[in-house]
Design a protein around this motif. Structure first.
Motif: not given
Length: 303
Positions: A172-185
């Motif tokens: 909300a303050g402008g930070a980049q979104p974070l993502y989580a993997p469904f499977v190992p990358e």
């Protein structure tokens, strides 16, 4: 025969594929199915393979990329919102009812992995679906609050939600979104203790076996609060009165979820166990898919 189609879930345009039976005749009326893809998947992967095979058995079948994912619209990208996923399936049913060659009184729904959980969930309150089938069902809400049927300690669940809350504030303050993997990358993340679901998930989603450019294999971290708040199985005993077919591999570490759904259901039900199959093997391994498809096709003849 496959046609590229689209429909809408409110303001979001949903990209779909309509699989038509061989020798299709637009003057006839056909039973129809809605297919729901796994978490992180897209319509061109396993759900599309099943759709094609089911169309070969005479069913008009629509599959699609869920809202915020794949070729469909919606922001933020890669949001896994279970409530929206259920509504996507309702909108797919809306779409089918507009087709003159679909018998709107003969519609069913099926799903693979998380799509199986969503298929069970939508069928509880969507009475246009007269039958529901799942393959390697893995309910997203129940799955996110634990791992493979083992509920996480409440303190751990709250810790995850605190992390999500902090991330929402940061974004909300402008930070980049974070993502989580469904499977190992990467292969480096896999070792002898990695569950089959994740090991084979890497092989399917991260290699040419099932890899697709629209399937990112990860989700927006801030999806977690929505996933925690969702339950796919909560109304099964009371509201899931339609016939239910659950297909699971005997070696699948997610079979526990099919067992749970079977025990909860008080309506017509069948648990079909494919001997030797794992969770991911039922995605595309001919030895096992060739058992699942005829079972589903016979089941859906009740439509």
């Amino acid at each position: 025969m496959v046609e590229t189609v689209s429909f809408r879930n409110k303001e979001v345009e949903i990209a779909g594929h309509l699989h038509l039976p061989e020798n299709f005749n637009g003057e006839n009326k056909y039973p129809a199915l809605v297919g729901i893809h796994p978490a992180g998947g897209v319509k061109e992967q396993t759900i599309g393979h099943y759709a094609k095979r089911l169309a070969d058995h005479g069913f008009v079948t629509v599959v699609y990329d869920s809202s915020y994912q794949g070729a469909s619209g919606g922001e933020p990208r890669l949001l896994e919102d279970p409530t929206t996923r259920v509504e996507d399936a309702r909108c797919a049913a809306d779409f089918l009812t507009t087709l003159p060659f679909v018998d709107s009184d003969r519609m069913g729904v099926f799903g693979i992995c998380a799509g199986g959980g969503y298929a069970i969930s939508v069928a509880q309150t969507e009475r246009r679906f007269k039958a529901v089938a799942t393959v390697s069902a893995a309910p997203m809400g129940e799955g996110s609050r634990g791992f493979l049927g083992h509920l996480s300690p409440v303190a751990e669940q709250i810790g995850t939600l605190e992390m999500v809350a902090q991330q929402r504030t940061a974004e909300a303050g402008g930070a980049q979104p974070l993502y989580a993997p469904f499977v190992p990358e990467t292969l480096e993340e896999i070792n002898e203790s990695t569950p089959d679901l994740l090991r084979e998930g890497y092989d399917y989603y991260r290699t040419p076996r099932g890899q697709h450019p629209n399937s990112k294999g990860r989700f927006l971290l801030t999806s977690m609060d929505k996933m925690f708040a969702f339950s796919a199985f909560d109304q099964i005993p009371e509201l899931l009165t339609q016939p239910l077919l659950l297909i699971a591999g005997s070696k699948a570490d997610t079979k526990v979820f099919s067992d749970q759904a079977y025990e909860l259901s008080k309506g017509p039900k069948e648990l079909f166990v494919v001997d030797g199959a794992t969770h991911i093997a039922l995605y595309d391994v001919p030895e096992y898919v060739d058992q699942a498809i005829p079972k589903m096709a016979k089941f859906f003849t009740i439509l």
